[in-house]
Design an enzyme around this catalytic site. Sequence first.
Site, PDB file in Angstrom:
ATOM      1  N   GLU A 169      -1.824   5.037   3.389  1.00 45.78           N
ATOM      2  CA  GLU A 169      -1.836   3.644   2.964  1.00 45.78           C
ATOM      3  C   GLU A 169      -3.240   3.100   2.697  1.00 45.78           C
ATOM      4  O   GLU A 169      -3.443   2.340   1.735  1.00 45.78           O
ATOM      5  CB  GLU A 169      -1.129   2.765   4.010  1.00 45.78           C
ATOM      6  CG  GLU A 169       0.370   2.933   4.052  1.00 45.78           C
ATOM      7  CD  GLU A 169       0.832   4.092   4.919  1.00 45.78           C
ATOM      8  OE1 GLU A 169       2.060   4.281   5.052  1.00 45.78           O
ATOM      9  OE2 GLU A 169      -0.036   4.815   5.459  1.00 45.78           O
ATOM     10  N   ASP A 217       0.819  -1.219   0.000  1.00 47.51           N
ATOM     11  CA  ASP A 217       0.000   0.000   0.000  1.00 47.51           C
ATOM     12  C   ASP A 217       0.851   1.266   0.000  1.00 47.51           C
ATOM     13  O   ASP A 217       0.453   2.296   0.523  1.00 47.51           O
ATOM     14  CB  ASP A 217      -0.909  -0.006   1.232  1.00 47.51           C
ATOM     15  CG  ASP A 217      -0.173  -0.379   2.512  1.00 47.51           C
ATOM     16  OD1 ASP A 217       1.048  -0.091   2.604  1.00 47.51           O
ATOM     17  OD2 ASP A 217      -0.793  -0.955   3.413  1.00 47.51           O
ATOM     18  N   HIS A 226      14.818   4.486  12.283  1.00 50.74           N
ATOM     19  CA  HIS A 226      14.578   4.749  10.864  1.00 50.74           C
ATOM     20  C   HIS A 226      15.275   6.037  10.444  1.00 50.74           C
ATOM     21  O   HIS A 226      15.430   6.967  11.238  1.00 50.74           O
ATOM     22  CB  HIS A 226      13.065   4.846  10.619  1.00 50.74           C
ATOM     23  CG  HIS A 226      12.642   4.670   9.195  1.00 50.74           C
ATOM     24  ND1 HIS A 226      12.736   5.670   8.267  1.00 50.74           N
ATOM     25  CD2 HIS A 226      12.120   3.598   8.548  1.00 50.74           C
ATOM     26  CE1 HIS A 226      12.284   5.233   7.103  1.00 50.74           C
ATOM     27  NE2 HIS A 226      11.903   3.978   7.243  1.00 50.74           N
ATOM     28  N   ARG A 284       4.095   7.058   9.127  1.00 52.82           N
ATOM     29  CA  ARG A 284       3.716   8.464   9.004  1.00 52.82           C
ATOM     30  C   ARG A 284       2.613   8.831  10.002  1.00 52.82           C
ATOM     31  O   ARG A 284       2.602   9.923  10.574  1.00 52.82           O
ATOM     32  CB  ARG A 284       3.241   8.742   7.573  1.00 52.82           C
ATOM     33  CG  ARG A 284       2.856  10.178   7.291  1.00 52.82           C
ATOM     34  CD  ARG A 284       2.298  10.321   5.888  1.00 52.82           C
ATOM     35  NE  ARG A 284       3.286  10.001   4.872  1.00 52.82           N
ATOM     36  CZ  ARG A 284       4.084  10.889   4.300  1.00 52.82           C
ATOM     37  NH1 ARG A 284       3.993  12.169   4.635  1.00 52.82           N
ATOM     38  NH2 ARG A 284       4.960  10.530   3.382  1.00 52.82           N
ATOM     39  N   HIS A 312       8.060   3.791  12.686  1.00 53.86           N
ATOM     40  CA  HIS A 312       8.421   4.604  11.522  1.00 53.86           C
ATOM     41  C   HIS A 312       7.226   5.151  10.748  1.00 53.86           C
ATOM     42  O   HIS A 312       7.392   5.950   9.846  1.00 53.86           O
ATOM     43  CB  HIS A 312       9.256   3.765  10.551  1.00 53.86           C
ATOM     44  CG  HIS A 312       8.445   2.704   9.853  1.00 53.86           C
ATOM     45  ND1 HIS A 312       8.109   1.523  10.457  1.00 53.86           N
ATOM     46  CD2 HIS A 312       7.884   2.674   8.616  1.00 53.86           C
ATOM     47  CE1 HIS A 312       7.372   0.799   9.620  1.00 53.86           C
ATOM     48  NE2 HIS A 312       7.229   1.478   8.503  1.00 53.86           N
ATOM     49  N   GLU A 340      -0.430  -8.966  -1.493  1.00 59.10           N
ATOM     50  CA  GLU A 340      -0.953  -8.497  -0.206  1.00 59.10           C
ATOM     51  C   GLU A 340      -2.160  -7.578  -0.422  1.00 59.10           C
ATOM     52  O   GLU A 340      -2.262  -6.486   0.137  1.00 59.10           O
ATOM     53  CB  GLU A 340       0.128  -7.804   0.612  1.00 59.10           C
ATOM     54  CG  GLU A 340      -0.152  -7.777   2.111  1.00 59.10           C
ATOM     55  CD  GLU A 340       1.018  -7.263   2.918  1.00 59.10           C
ATOM     56  OE1 GLU A 340       0.914  -6.157   3.469  1.00 59.10           O
ATOM     57  OE2 GLU A 340       2.032  -7.979   3.013  1.00 59.10           O
TER      58      GLU A 340
END
Length: 368
Positions: free
Chosen positions: A131, A95, A240, A209, A207, A117
């Site tokens: 996503e 995604d 990250h 967003r 990590h 997926e």
Amino acid sequence: MRISFVFGTRPEAIKLAPVIKEFARNNLFELNICFTGQHKDMVIPILKLFNINIHVNLETMSKDQQLSEVVGVMFTEIGKYLSKIKPDVVFVQGDTTTAMVAATVAFFAGIKVAHVEAGLRTNDIYSPFPEEFNRVVISKITNFHFAATKNAFNNLLNEGVSSEHICLTGNTGIDALVFASKNKSHNLLKFLPEHVLDKKIVLITCHRRENFGLKFKNICKAVKELSEKFPDVNFIYPVHLNPNVNSPARKLLSDIDNVILIEPIDYFDFVQLMNKSYLIITDSGGIQEEAPSLNKPLLIIRENTERQEGVTAGTAILAGTSTRKIVERTTTLLENKDLYLKMTKIKNPFGDGMASKRIHEYLESKLK
């Protein structure tokens, strides 16, 4: 038959690597590997581990890009790439922005889309962002939907996708994990001292967003409180490279003796570190899928998860992002031995290591 695999991030590379290797064994298919550069410093080492060479590096990323700028550049560059290569099928995974743009450009060009997926949903278009939007868009224009779980399969059916176009595969991340687990050449001592590895380890990754800003600060506060509450436990955090994560993590957690901040490590090393850990705290989707195969209980530091199978099965606990809840739920797992042992014995609901083989067999049968 020409197949293009387009990806841009480390998780995509990990999850597509076993699929690429499976298709590479079949002379019927001519493969072309395209990297958009979304995680430009983190993907090339993954490909080297799996002995995969890229054919095209689009290098779409630049400093301080807004999401809209990233999307704009990718539409242009992926469009040029597909016009030149002219594949029969474009594979995308998950995604990400890369996956959404590549699928959309392929659709515009009349090229078939294969989505690995497929069918993950939170049913909240803003969580995770972007996503959830990306995967909903991809599903609307995909020809071959490879669903990792029955829940994902049913999500697609409920959205009107015909069962003829869906293949239930398991998760390719488990295939990658099985491959990586067989590699014994990686030694954790090369980046962690022995006295750190000798203690109980809680592995942390964060990590996404959706957790940037206040939520991330709350997560860091929870780690700090836990480190003070459990001085004999080492909290290891491969940080990250994204500055929205890296800067505040180092500012809030750098001077704590039993919080060990390290640079991102290669995938095979990371699998070894997961295996060495007592439990894992993460916002990663891939780790939610992988940890049960290593018998590691998991705390999910998100408000919701599209991988509900782990929570339902009991391999994971949804902890949220508040400092209090993270501390409480982690404390429970560190102190409640019975609950911990129960979680380690549950079968992984996400796959058995055969997903790539199923994808290959399904697509070959459809393209004959």
